[in-house]
Design an enzyme around this catalytic site. Sequence first.
Site, PDB file in Angstrom:
ATOM      1  N   CYS A 207      -4.922  -0.623  -7.108  1.00 14.14           N
ATOM      2  CA  CYS A 207      -3.783  -0.953  -6.231  1.00 14.14           C
ATOM      3  C   CYS A 207      -3.703  -2.440  -5.922  1.00 14.14           C
ATOM      4  O   CYS A 207      -2.628  -3.035  -5.970  1.00 14.14           O
ATOM      5  CB  CYS A 207      -3.823  -0.118  -4.955  1.00 14.14           C
ATOM      6  SG  CYS A 207      -4.905  -0.740  -3.655  1.00 14.14           S
TER       7      CYS A 207
ATOM      8  N   GLU B 248      -0.182   1.714   9.120  1.00 11.96           N
ATOM      9  CA  GLU B 248      -1.520   1.969   9.686  1.00 11.96           C
ATOM     10  C   GLU B 248      -1.361   2.544  11.084  1.00 11.96           C
ATOM     11  O   GLU B 248      -0.495   2.109  11.843  1.00 11.96           O
ATOM     12  CB  GLU B 248      -2.331   0.667   9.733  1.00 11.96           C
ATOM     13  CG  GLU B 248      -2.568   0.015   8.380  1.00 11.96           C
ATOM     14  CD  GLU B 248      -3.427   0.833   7.425  1.00 11.96           C
ATOM     15  OE1 GLU B 248      -4.256   1.639   7.906  1.00 11.96           O
ATOM     16  OE2 GLU B 248      -3.267   0.684   6.204  1.00 11.96           O
TER      17      GLU B 248
ATOM     18  N   CYS C 138      -3.784   7.380  -1.735  1.00 15.68           N
ATOM     19  CA  CYS C 138      -5.068   7.478  -2.443  1.00 15.68           C
ATOM     20  C   CYS C 138      -6.197   7.982  -1.540  1.00 15.68           C
ATOM     21  O   CYS C 138      -7.194   8.493  -2.043  1.00 15.68           O
ATOM     22  CB  CYS C 138      -5.462   6.123  -2.995  1.00 15.68           C
ATOM     23  SG  CYS C 138      -4.064   5.106  -3.468  1.00 15.68           S
TER      24      CYS C 138
ATOM     25  N   THR D 256      -4.313   4.905   7.235  1.00 15.75           N
ATOM     26  CA  THR D 256      -3.276   4.510   6.293  1.00 15.75           C
ATOM     27  C   THR D 256      -2.346   5.691   6.016  1.00 15.75           C
ATOM     28  O   THR D 256      -2.782   6.731   5.544  1.00 15.75           O
ATOM     29  CB  THR D 256      -3.941   4.044   4.977  1.00 15.75           C
ATOM     30  OG1 THR D 256      -4.810   2.957   5.277  1.00 15.75           O
ATOM     31  CG2 THR D 256      -2.910   3.615   3.966  1.00 15.75           C
TER      32      THR D 256
ATOM     33  N   CYS E 165       0.860  -1.189   0.000  1.00 17.88           N
ATOM     34  CA  CYS E 165       0.000   0.000   0.000  1.00 17.88           C
ATOM     35  C   CYS E 165       0.894   1.236   0.000  1.00 17.88           C
ATOM     36  O   CYS E 165       1.716   1.405   0.890  1.00 17.88           O
ATOM     37  CB  CYS E 165      -0.888  -0.008   1.242  1.00 17.88           C
ATOM     38  SG  CYS E 165      -1.663   1.567   1.584  1.00 17.88           S
TER      39      CYS E 165
ATOM     40  N   HIS F 111     -12.976   5.128  -3.096  1.00 18.77           N
ATOM     41  CA  HIS F 111     -11.937   4.258  -2.541  1.00 18.77           C
ATOM     42  C   HIS F 111     -12.151   2.806  -2.984  1.00 18.77           C
ATOM     43  O   HIS F 111     -11.193   2.046  -3.118  1.00 18.77           O
ATOM     44  CB  HIS F 111     -11.882   4.379  -1.017  1.00 18.77           C
ATOM     45  CG  HIS F 111     -10.508   4.102  -0.485  1.00 18.77           C
ATOM     46  ND1 HIS F 111      -9.385   4.724  -0.965  1.00 18.77           N
ATOM     47  CD2 HIS F 111     -10.059   3.224   0.441  1.00 18.77           C
ATOM     48  CE1 HIS F 111      -8.317   4.260  -0.352  1.00 18.77           C
ATOM     49  NE2 HIS F 111      -8.692   3.334   0.508  1.00 18.77           N
TER      50      HIS F 111
ATOM     51  N   TYR G 280      -9.275   0.373  -5.170  1.00 16.10           N
ATOM     52  CA  TYR G 280      -8.818  -1.007  -4.984  1.00 16.10           C
ATOM     53  C   TYR G 280      -8.795  -1.775  -6.295  1.00 16.10           C
ATOM     54  O   TYR G 280      -8.098  -2.790  -6.411  1.00 16.10           O
ATOM     55  CB  TYR G 280      -9.724  -1.728  -3.966  1.00 16.10           C
ATOM     56  CG  TYR G 280      -9.471  -1.327  -2.527  1.00 16.10           C
ATOM     57  CD1 TYR G 280      -8.818  -0.145  -2.219  1.00 16.10           C
ATOM     58  CD2 TYR G 280      -9.880  -2.132  -1.486  1.00 16.10           C
ATOM     59  CE1 TYR G 280      -8.588   0.222  -0.910  1.00 16.10           C
ATOM     60  CE2 TYR G 280      -9.650  -1.776  -0.165  1.00 16.10           C
ATOM     61  CZ  TYR G 280      -9.011  -0.590   0.118  1.00 16.10           C
ATOM     62  OH  TYR G 280      -8.784  -0.240   1.415  1.00 16.10           O
TER      63      TYR G 280
ATOM     64  N   GLU H  46      -6.942  -5.509   4.489  1.00 21.34           N
ATOM     65  CA  GLU H  46      -7.482  -4.260   3.962  1.00 21.34           C
ATOM     66  C   GLU H  46      -8.421  -4.518   2.780  1.00 21.34           C
ATOM     67  O   GLU H  46      -9.380  -3.776   2.561  1.00 21.34           O
ATOM     68  CB  GLU H  46      -6.344  -3.330   3.558  1.00 21.34           C
ATOM     69  CG  GLU H  46      -6.851  -1.933   3.316  1.00 21.34           C
ATOM     70  CD  GLU H  46      -5.743  -0.917   3.185  1.00 21.34           C
ATOM     71  OE1 GLU H  46      -4.591  -1.245   3.477  1.00 21.34           O
ATOM     72  OE2 GLU H  46      -6.050   0.199   2.765  1.00 21.34           O
TER      73      GLU H  46
HETATM   74 FE1  SF4 Z   1      -3.278   1.878  -0.016  1.00 20.11          FE
HETATM   75 FE2  SF4 Z   1      -4.672   0.859  -2.048  1.00 20.11          FE
HETATM   76 FE3  SF4 Z   1      -5.883   2.429  -0.228  1.00 20.11          FE
HETATM   77 FE4  SF4 Z   1      -4.112   3.415  -2.028  1.00 20.11          FE
HETATM   78  S1  SF4 Z   1      -6.138   2.490  -2.470  1.00 20.11           S
HETATM   79  S2  SF4 Z   1      -4.210   3.898   0.135  1.00 20.11           S
HETATM   80  S3  SF4 Z   1      -2.630   1.758  -2.141  1.00 20.11           S
HETATM   81  S4  SF4 Z   1      -4.958   0.395   0.102  1.00 20.11           S
HETATM   82 FE    FE Z   2      -7.443   1.575   2.061  1.00 18.69          FE
END
Ligand code: SF4
Ligand code: FE
Length: 482
Positions: free
Chosen positions: A299, A257, A104, A191, A100, A292, A296, A447
């Site tokens: 990422c 985290e 984002c 995060t 991660c 969000h 995902y 996550e």
């Molecule tokens: Fe982390 Fe993925 Fe959330 Fe971006 S979208 S902060 S990489 S978990």
């Molecule tokens: Fe997240």
Amino acid sequence: MALKTGKEYLESIAALDLEAHILGRQTADLPEHGLVEPSRRAVAFTYDGAHNPETRELFCVESPLTKEAVNRFTHLHQSREDLINKVKMQRYCGHQTACCFQRCVGLDAANAIFSTTFECDQKHGTVYHQRFRDYWKWIQQQDLLVDGAMTDPKGDRGRRPRDQRDPDLFLRVKEQRPEGVVINGAKLHQTGMLNSHEVLIMPTLTLRNGEEPWAVCCAVPTTAPGIRHIYGRQASDTRKLEPFGLDVGNPSFGGQEVMTVFEDVFVPQERVFMNGEVDFSGTLVERFASYHRQSYGGCKVGVGDVLIGATALIARLNGAAEASHIKDKIVEMIHLNETIYACGLACSAAGEATPAGNFQVNLLLANVCKLNVTRFPYELARLATDIAGGLLGTMPAAADLEDPVAGPYIRKYLAAAPDGSVLDRMKVLRLIENLVAGAGAVGYLIESMHGAGPPMAQRIMIGRQADLAGKIGRVKDLLGLG
Ligand code: SF4
Ligand code: FE
């Protein structure tokens, strides 16, 4: 200055002199701390992307606020193409860092707040939108990292905020002052908080009349007086502190985290973007969550690429790459991973302009994307574990490989296919272990389940967005039913 390099970002974050509680000690030397450093490198990667000639085009975009090039990680999406490019950029970052990269959440918060404040101002005559535009212009000009803070501790899940035994279990406005508000509470699962310059605070659920103190959206520096950060532990995290680096699995990068407490933190009016407008709390939560959930679709796919590559490589190093069931399992992993990506792209391609002018993802498809993410990475991890073999859970330590007595035995008995060394084999196994059971599994698995809301939250949204009544009506028309 817009478009910081990774090095400039690292210098700017070190200059904040943030402190945190880590492993039982209040720590000030965060830039050098072994648990924090890999996560800072992962964030720095997102800054360098805007300068790398190969990725500059994907990472840089003209801002409607500053009329200059900004890093896409601070961009207010102006088109469907912007939404698609966001997902592509996230896949690239996940693929390169295998973790991660933390940047984002603030981006998703900014886009949700931008459109929600516009609509709130139209209805209530408030002035939040212009305030937020001014704030975000400054963020873009300085190329700052902003944490997005939504998840409250929530206390007794069966009770509303005002019925909790402690009203701070949902972050709230404790005091209204002419020049600002005083907030109290905490945000969990933050995060990248210790790698952020600022934090954008949002409500955690749809609020009702009478729950105005909890309907608060605002921004504060991560160093504001009254803020306290407590570092989150991750499986095998202290391997990052060991002298032989091999056991850490991911040698360069990692996630972060944090639990952050806000104790009588003062927020000036110019940083307040919602203050009691309960009727817009749900809109803000829903929009942020959908952005969000789209994230995902990029990422987690990038990290999935790494897991698939590592699994194919360990099959080769084990001498099993040509077995037909192994090949088929790897195809299955690719299919699952690309299905997530397809949903990330689809909810972007079906996005729509909001009244404020920025683009919102398609809510139904973003939720389908995330619901797949609550399942498919687990299946990818299961297949990787299957192919890697039991050594994944029993392999000796790197320190024993260095030992003059144990080392030669390890090299003798862990030798496998002739086209790779024992050291290569151990490195790949540790990387897979990191992603399916170690510190990397926090980002890749836990996550995937709970980030941007647990599966039930997506199921509720899918049920709401799917127009079931319309589908029933069409069947009635088709069959000529009354
Ligand atoms: Fe982390 Fe993925 Fe959330 Fe971006 S979208 S902060 S990489 S978990
Ligand atoms: Fe997240």
